[in-house]
Design an enzyme around this catalytic site. Sequence first.
Site, PDB file in Angstrom:
ATOM      1  N   GLY A 215       0.833  -1.192   0.000  1.00 20.74           N
ATOM      2  CA  GLY A 215       0.000   0.000   0.000  1.00 20.74           C
ATOM      3  C   GLY A 215       0.869   1.244   0.000  1.00 20.74           C
ATOM      4  O   GLY A 215       0.623   2.195  -0.740  1.00 20.74           O
ATOM      5  N   ALA A 216       1.891   1.234   0.857  1.00 21.59           N
ATOM      6  CA  ALA A 216       2.818   2.364   0.958  1.00 21.59           C
ATOM      7  C   ALA A 216       4.048   1.894   1.712  1.00 21.59           C
ATOM      8  O   ALA A 216       4.073   0.811   2.291  1.00 21.59           O
ATOM      9  CB  ALA A 216       2.158   3.545   1.669  1.00 21.59           C
ATOM     10  N   MET A 217       5.084   2.736   1.699  1.00 17.97           N
ATOM     11  CA  MET A 217       6.319   2.446   2.440  1.00 17.97           C
ATOM     12  C   MET A 217       6.750   3.709   3.154  1.00 17.97           C
ATOM     13  O   MET A 217       6.805   4.788   2.547  1.00 17.97           O
ATOM     14  CB  MET A 217       7.420   1.953   1.495  1.00 17.97           C
ATOM     15  CG  MET A 217       8.746   1.664   2.184  1.00 17.97           C
ATOM     16  SD  MET A 217       8.598   0.336   3.410  1.00 17.97           S
ATOM     17  CE  MET A 217      10.097   0.610   4.354  1.00 17.97           C
ATOM     18  N   GLU A 218       7.103   3.551   4.438  1.00 18.69           N
ATOM     19  CA  GLU A 218       7.286   4.686   5.336  1.00 18.69           C
ATOM     20  C   GLU A 218       8.652   5.321   5.271  1.00 18.69           C
ATOM     21  O   GLU A 218       9.120   5.888   6.274  1.00 18.69           O
ATOM     22  CB  GLU A 218       7.016   4.230   6.775  1.00 18.69           C
ATOM     23  CG  GLU A 218       8.008   3.215   7.341  1.00 18.69           C
ATOM     24  CD  GLU A 218       7.621   1.772   7.135  1.00 18.69           C
ATOM     25  OE1 GLU A 218       8.143   0.904   7.846  1.00 18.69           O
ATOM     26  OE2 GLU A 218       6.784   1.502   6.244  1.00 18.69           O
ATOM     27  N   ASN A 219       9.352   5.289   4.155  1.00 20.44           N
ATOM     28  CA  ASN A 219      10.694   5.869   4.069  1.00 20.44           C
ATOM     29  C   ASN A 219      10.721   7.238   4.757  1.00 20.44           C
ATOM     30  O   ASN A 219       9.922   8.109   4.421  1.00 20.44           O
ATOM     31  CB  ASN A 219      11.102   6.052   2.608  1.00 20.44           C
ATOM     32  CG  ASN A 219      10.810   4.828   1.769  1.00 20.44           C
ATOM     33  OD1 ASN A 219      11.299   3.750   2.032  1.00 20.44           O
ATOM     34  ND2 ASN A 219       9.985   5.004   0.744  1.00 20.44           N
TER      35      ASN A 219
ATOM     36  N   HIS B 103      -1.138   6.120   8.964  1.00 18.19           N
ATOM     37  CA  HIS B 103      -0.327   4.940   9.284  1.00 18.19           C
ATOM     38  C   HIS B 103       1.148   5.195   8.957  1.00 18.19           C
ATOM     39  O   HIS B 103       2.037   4.973   9.793  1.00 18.19           O
ATOM     40  CB  HIS B 103      -0.870   3.756   8.473  1.00 18.19           C
ATOM     41  CG  HIS B 103      -0.095   2.487   8.567  1.00 18.19           C
ATOM     42  ND1 HIS B 103      -0.630   1.329   9.090  1.00 18.19           N
ATOM     43  CD2 HIS B 103       1.173   2.151   8.171  1.00 18.19           C
ATOM     44  CE1 HIS B 103       0.267   0.361   9.038  1.00 18.19           C
ATOM     45  NE2 HIS B 103       1.364   0.836   8.467  1.00 18.19           N
ATOM     46  N   GLU B 104       1.404   5.677   7.739  1.00 18.47           N
ATOM     47  CA  GLU B 104       2.799   5.919   7.344  1.00 18.47           C
ATOM     48  C   GLU B 104       3.413   7.052   8.152  1.00 18.47           C
ATOM     49  O   GLU B 104       4.621   7.043   8.440  1.00 18.47           O
ATOM     50  CB  GLU B 104       2.880   6.221   5.847  1.00 18.47           C
ATOM     51  CG  GLU B 104       2.300   5.143   4.942  1.00 18.47           C
ATOM     52  CD  GLU B 104       2.862   3.754   5.211  1.00 18.47           C
ATOM     53  OE1 GLU B 104       4.058   3.645   5.562  1.00 18.47           O
ATOM     54  OE2 GLU B 104       2.109   2.773   5.081  1.00 18.47           O
TER      55      GLU B 104
END
Length: 817
Positions: free
Chosen positions: A261-265, A295-296
């Site tokens: 869904g996404a990545m928290e870089n 969330h991220e």
Amino acid sequence: MTRWRSLTRDEATARRSLLAIQHYDVRLDLTGDDTVFRSVTTIRFDSRGGETFADVRPVALHRATLDGADLDPGSLVEGRLPLHLSPGAHELVVEATMPYRNDGEGLHRSVDPVDGRAYLYGMCFMDAAATIFACFDQPDLKAPYTLHVTAPDDWLVVGNARAEEVGAGDGAREWRIGPTPPLSTYFVTVVAGPYVRADAEHDGIRLSLSARASLAGPLEAQAEELFTVTRQSFDELHRLFGVRYAFGDYHQAFVPEFNAGAMENPGCVTIRDPFLFDGPSTRAERSYRAALIAHEMAHQWFGNLVTPQWWDDLWLNESFAEYVGYRVAADATEYDDAWVDQSYSRRVWGLTADQRPTTHPVAGNGAVDALAALQDFDGISYARGSNVLRQLAVRVGDDVFFGGVRDHFDRHRFGNATMHDLFESWTRAGAGDLDGFVRDWLLTPGPDVLTLDRAAGVVVRTPPAAYPAERHHRLLVATRGPEGWRREPFEVTGGTTPYSVAPEVPVLLDADETTWAVTPPDPVTMAALPRLLHTLDPQLRATMWNSVRLGLADALIDPAAVADLLAVAPPVEDTADSARHLMPWVLGTVLPLAPDGTLDRVHAGLRAAVERAGSDPELRLSAFRAVVATATDAEALARWTEGAGVPDGIEADADLTWRVLVRRAELGQVSRADLDAALAAGPTGHAQVEHTRAVASLPTQEGKEFAWARLVGEESVPLYEIQAAGHGLWRPGQQHLTQQYVGSYFESLPTVVAHHQGWVQPDAVEAFFPITHVDETTLSQARSALELDLPAAALRRLRDCVDELARRCAVRAAFPR
């Protein structure tokens, strides 16, 4: 790429005891061809002395030096460059040609069919960093990074810190990013390409968004909502955590073909770009996006500021961000019903995973290496873990819960920590003894089943036979009386807990889904639900559907009874329709198991739902999407393709057109040429995926061979198209055509896992599993395939698929049509 070996926990522990990383300097030249790029990495580090290795997975290793002395490039084996280190400070320089990838990992390169231009983004999660730069790839060897990126002069470049232009010439520009705060390797990213950008600011933090040029319109239209959710989330997270965001600018990049869904870089979150809605969207879709954004953002503290020491604690990152993300969305944004969306989108995913043979503890999952840990990124890590943390927050109160979290951040800022460290912080904050809570809820797999025994006047708690636990459940029970539905607190304290109710009163256990248990409706309640569905509030309606889904999966509820519910009030209130939501379950699971004639009944119920929706555009859109998916009338479908006869208030956009085309393809009402022409008329990324789904859905040999080529690697395509091809291949009602592929699937699994690597491999195994063949012969073949010598990730996903098929066979045996 050459063969590589995943880092084990023992190896990581040994390397961590040897090294302290001071700084990474990474130079990337993105101006070359469309398959590879140049990477030069300089790592400065201190060593206690001894033997170790750096991780690097290049197309070609040109040169490596340690303290100025050349290393033998031929010593690189399975992605590991051996190092013999004396005590003291060292400098490792690695010059390599690295691969662009199309599997959503490493430096992913995607060509937008709209403008024919390339868009890049980095995904370093788990084992992927070493395909971009040389590194010591494990979460507890943090260091600051400086990236130098040379890219075409019309490209946007962003990363974990503000990108500054430092040079230009010959059609290219050089950008410097960093130095960053200390980061784990799996957080490093760069996003580069002819992206468009939107900028804003909040509370001293520079905010920005980016997307492909073909999505400039949606980005402009939705930027204010995205920035608003981001601002509101920052304010609430600062209030809850009491610690300022620590990573400078905050960029959110909507990128193509993203696996997760996404990545928290840190400072540069990457998000799959279908969340930038290119057409009408429903509240559920926007609510999910808001929770994902929050969330991220929660990860910027829990995960980025303080990072797990090893992958077996990564569940805590996701569980924590999942809980806080939904809480922030519900409390601080316009999506105050976010927990209802969470019920639809996450709960059954988690409870189903927790009942599989592959279930595992939330914590302490024994991740022996990074690839094994990746498989535990499932509904248990997200949905169950967040539910347990939500229970803990209620149990100890916000002051203690967030007091412990703040203590954790203070003690481990920019460092690494374990679950034990966090629970020690909660104990210091006043949580008391949590050992029993940890044992029962985090270390013991499997959910309890709570059932109402009316005759005995008790609620029965049945723990999994393989994982006994003495859990106490605090929940709400909803009962329907003359004045309507009433909720009352209830605590399950043992194997049986007294609970008396009148014989005819419908009962829904765990009404607000505050505990973690399977709660199938009893026969009295199930019989009453068709006449009561319209009386349920949104949360109770979601609870009811989840209970029915899980009851059907356990062969406790007759598909005919589910069909009666669907015919009266199909679940259009769940207005999202991605894989974990209700309509895909209705279409893929219920209808094939239900009595003949159910499709027509459900379709009629959906048409009625469109009319009942009245002026509510989102319910009408949700209902009409499902009408399309269940339609059989060739004339109506043909009209809808042309945008004619579509209900008022519904836009006949590209998304709806492709939904109609996919359904017409499944029914054999269009040809491959028709589908090719539709793609040529509007060649977007979304259209490419739906074209793949439609062609694979054709009830023709050509369509099925088209799908099969994407499984076995004859056609190399990104994950979205692999999943779409698998979905199209196995269509209900086409078993006469797909029977020949059942045996071929199992025989080809070694070829499949050899071709597909990393994240894509288990997804391909699942997408092409012959789930529509619900019979004992297929089940026997599937069980035999579990004896194949397959990678652990592929074997685990196969085991889940076999369990799902076995469950459907059990339903069919218990309730024959």
